[in-house]
Design an enzyme around this catalytic site. Structure first.
Site, PDB file in Angstrom:
ATOM      1  N   ARG A  61       7.921 -14.400   5.837  1.00  0.00           N
ATOM      2  CA  ARG A  61       8.233 -13.632   4.633  1.00  0.00           C
ATOM      3  C   ARG A  61       9.416 -14.183   3.860  1.00  0.00           C
ATOM      4  NH1 ARG A  61       8.335  -7.533   6.397  1.00  0.00           N
ATOM      5  NH2 ARG A  61      10.429  -7.632   5.519  1.00  0.00           N
TER       6      ARG A  61
ATOM      7  N   MET B 285       1.898 -12.380  11.419  1.00  0.00           N
ATOM      8  CA  MET B 285       1.952 -11.012  10.888  1.00  0.00           C
ATOM      9  C   MET B 285       0.628 -10.619  10.231  1.00  0.00           C
ATOM     10  SD  MET B 285       5.709 -10.515   9.224  1.00  0.00           S
ATOM     11  CE  MET B 285       7.096  -9.967  10.217  1.00  0.00           C
TER      12      MET B 285
ATOM     13  N   ARG C 138      -0.164  -6.830   9.994  1.00  0.00           N
ATOM     14  CA  ARG C 138      -0.484  -5.437  10.355  1.00  0.00           C
ATOM     15  C   ARG C 138      -1.953  -5.313  10.742  1.00  0.00           C
ATOM     16  NH1 ARG C 138       3.763  -2.468  10.182  1.00  0.00           N
ATOM     17  NH2 ARG C 138       2.484  -0.754  10.902  1.00  0.00           N
TER      18      ARG C 138
ATOM     19  N   ARG D 180       2.523 -21.200  26.449  1.00  0.00           N
ATOM     20  CA  ARG D 180       3.765 -20.838  25.765  1.00  0.00           C
ATOM     21  C   ARG D 180       3.406 -19.953  24.579  1.00  0.00           C
ATOM     22  NH1 ARG D 180       5.360 -22.575  29.817  1.00  0.00           N
ATOM     23  NH2 ARG D 180       7.042 -24.068  30.212  1.00  0.00           N
TER      24      ARG D 180
ATOM     25  N   THR E 203       2.112  -8.150  -1.081  1.00  0.00           N
ATOM     26  CA  THR E 203       2.231  -8.158   0.370  1.00  0.00           C
ATOM     27  C   THR E 203       1.773  -9.493   0.918  1.00  0.00           C
ATOM     28  OG1 THR E 203       1.425  -7.286   2.478  1.00  0.00           O
ATOM     29  CG2 THR E 203      -0.030  -6.973   0.623  1.00  0.00           C
TER      30      THR E 203
ATOM     31  N   ASP F 286       0.816  -1.225   0.000  1.00  0.00           N
ATOM     32  CA  ASP F 286       0.000   0.000   0.000  1.00  0.00           C
ATOM     33  C   ASP F 286       0.848   1.274   0.000  1.00  0.00           C
ATOM     34  OD1 ASP F 286       0.797  -0.562   2.576  1.00  0.00           O
ATOM     35  OD2 ASP F 286      -1.119  -0.082   3.512  1.00  0.00           O
ATOM     36  N   GLY F 287       1.927   1.281   0.799  1.00  0.00           N
ATOM     37  CA  GLY F 287       2.797   2.461   0.844  1.00  0.00           C
ATOM     38  C   GLY F 287       3.409   2.731  -0.531  1.00  0.00           C
TER      39      GLY F 287
ATOM     40  N   ASP G  20       0.433  -9.589   3.699  1.00  0.00           N
ATOM     41  CA  ASP G  20      -0.721  -9.241   4.541  1.00  0.00           C
ATOM     42  C   ASP G  20      -2.058  -9.369   3.803  1.00  0.00           C
ATOM     43  OD1 ASP G  20       1.277  -8.518   6.320  1.00  0.00           O
ATOM     44  OD2 ASP G  20       1.125  -6.377   5.878  1.00  0.00           O
TER      45      ASP G  20
HETATM   46  O1  F6P Z   1       3.676  -5.678   5.582  1.00  0.00           O
HETATM   47  C1  F6P Z   1       4.395  -6.864   5.699  1.00  0.00           C
HETATM   48  C2  F6P Z   1       4.918  -7.030   7.089  1.00  0.00           C
HETATM   49  O2  F6P Z   1       5.613  -8.262   7.148  1.00  0.00           O
HETATM   50  C3  F6P Z   1       3.868  -6.934   8.197  1.00  0.00           C
HETATM   51  O3  F6P Z   1       3.099  -8.103   8.293  1.00  0.00           O
HETATM   52  C4  F6P Z   1       4.739  -6.621   9.384  1.00  0.00           C
HETATM   53  O4  F6P Z   1       4.053  -5.952  10.406  1.00  0.00           O
HETATM   54  C5  F6P Z   1       5.794  -5.730   8.795  1.00  0.00           C
HETATM   55  O5  F6P Z   1       5.838  -5.998   7.410  1.00  0.00           O
HETATM   56  C6  F6P Z   1       7.161  -5.930   9.383  1.00  0.00           C
HETATM   57  O6  F6P Z   1       8.005  -4.969   8.834  1.00  0.00           O
HETATM   58  P1  F6P Z   1       9.586  -4.989   9.043  1.00  0.00           P
HETATM   59  O7  F6P Z   1      10.138  -6.035   8.093  1.00  0.00           O
HETATM   60  O8  F6P Z   1      10.008  -3.629   8.683  1.00  0.00           O
HETATM   61  O9  F6P Z   1       9.850  -5.367  10.455  1.00  0.00           O
END
Ligand code: F6P
Length: 364
Positions: free
Chosen positions: A291, A184, A186, A282, A140, A118-119, A142
């Site tokens: 990722r 993850m 966001r 835990r 992404t 998105d950015g 996400d």
């Molecule tokens: O937007 C992808 C993402 O992996 C999010 O799920 C996570 O919050 C963020 O990027 C983490 O960013 P960075 O790699 O800068 O820690």
């Protein structure tokens, strides 16, 4: 010969290299375009000396299954917010977009394909409004981009998170433990929702449905009949309790705009103990494992479709648009629409109903 520049921006994502390869291969067919890549998003164009590389068949051979991006990436700064260090050590930002657009025009670039989240697509739209021939490719893990049903990288992240749930089940069962898996996403709960269903979790907590700790306790108590049992909670990093806030910290990295999420699993663990949960807990924060590494076949295929489509849009001069996957079709939408809003989980939608249908509690 016409020229196209590729950038990969924002967090890396499995499938980026498959998009780059598909663009280059399609460019080398009928149209015979020259393809270039700017290193680290637009930094390669903004740096002196420039860091722009020629992308040909040899350069992209066999990269479709490799994680990361051969062009490298950044989620800091950019042409509108170039960080500049002052004499006293502090940082300010400078808008270098005009200078960059002039350089690209001088060098004869006909189009720029920006692969990003998105950015990055907001930057694409701003550059397009200033006259640059932009084409966006949504990326992404996400899956939170508007106007596309899926982004590449998402299904790979879901597979990794589901595999983590499977592994946590065997250890939770052996110890009668509650395992909390933080994933993850966001502000979007897609990875959590899909992996909770795929892995068979008891509870799934997502940003779109703020949770009530007593409701979570109720579901867990059903699992611990007679003091024995085990349970799995999948919690999205952006989840929050009703009347609570997201667990995040400011970034100290220059030019990094987003708050850094992470650690909500520990907050939930403390809340459960305070609410009277008596069994072992835990916590596990899956983090960047989601990722990294190889994209699954689904993402390689989607990424390849996106790359071919993006190059065809360049050939056909369809600028100011983002590639999208809508209703099983590879199509495109205007960058204006694509950057207006987000794709979030619908609390009343079919995926949440599916999860509830198999007994998953959202703590609501
Ligand atoms: O937007 C992808 C993402 O992996 C999010 O799920 C996570 O919050 C963020 O990027 C983490 O960013 P960075 O790699 O800068 O820690």
């Amino acid at each position: 010969m016409p020229k196209v520049l590729i950038t990969t921006g924002g967090g890396d994502c499995p499938g980026l290299n498959a998009v780059i390869r598909a663009i280059v291969k399609r460019a080398n067919q009928t149209a015979k375009w020259e393809v270039y890549g700017s290193m680290e998003a637009f930094n390669g164009v903004l740096r002196s000396p420039k860091e722009i590389i020629r992308l040909d068949d040899e350069k992209v051979a066999g990269i479709h299954h490799k994680g990361g991006t051969i062009l490298q990436t950044t989620n800091k700064g950019g042409p509108f917010d170039w960080p500049v260090q002052q004499e006293d050590g502090t940082w300010t930002t400078e808008d270098r977009s005009d200078e960059m657009i002039e350089y690209l025009a001088r060098e004869g670039y006909d189009a720029v394909i920006s692969i990003g989240g998105d950015g990055s697509q907001k930057i694409s739209y701003e550059l397009y409004k200033k006259g640059l021939n932009m084409i966006g490719v949504p990326k992404t893990i996400d899956n939170d981009l508007a106007c596309t049903d899926y982004t590449f990288g998402f299904q790979t992240a879901v597979d990794i998170a589901t595999d983590a749930v499977d592994k946590l089940v065997t250890t939770a069962e052996s110890h009668h433990r509650l395992m909390i898996l933080e994933v993850m996403g966001r502000g979007a709960g897609w990875i959590a929702l899909h992996s909770a269903i795929g892995g068979g979790a008891e509870v799934c907590l997502i940003p779109e449905i703020p949770y009530d700790i007593n409701e979570v306790m109720e579901r867990l108590n059903e699992r611990y009949v007679g003091g024995r049992g085990f349970a799995i909670i999948v919690i999205a990093e952006g989840a929050k309790p009703k009347d609570g806030t997201v667990v995040a910290r400011e970034s100290d990295e220059v030019g990094y705009k987003n708050p850094r999420l992470g650690g909500v699993a520990y907050q939930l663990s403390d809340q459960l103990k305070a609410a009277g949960f008596k069994h072992d807990i835990r916590e596990m924060v899956l983090g960047h494992l989601q990722r990294g590494g190889t994209p699954i076949a689904y993402d390689r295929v989607l990424a390849t479709q996106f790359g071919v489509k993006a190059m065809e849009m360049a050939i056909n001069k369809e600028y100011g648009r983002m590639v999208s996957f809508l209703d099983h079709e590879i199509t495109s939408v205007s960058l204006e629409t694509a950057t207006d809003g987000q794709n979030l989980v619908d609390p009343e939608g079919f995926m949440v109903q599916t999860a509830k249908g198999v007994g998953i509690s959202f703590g609501d």
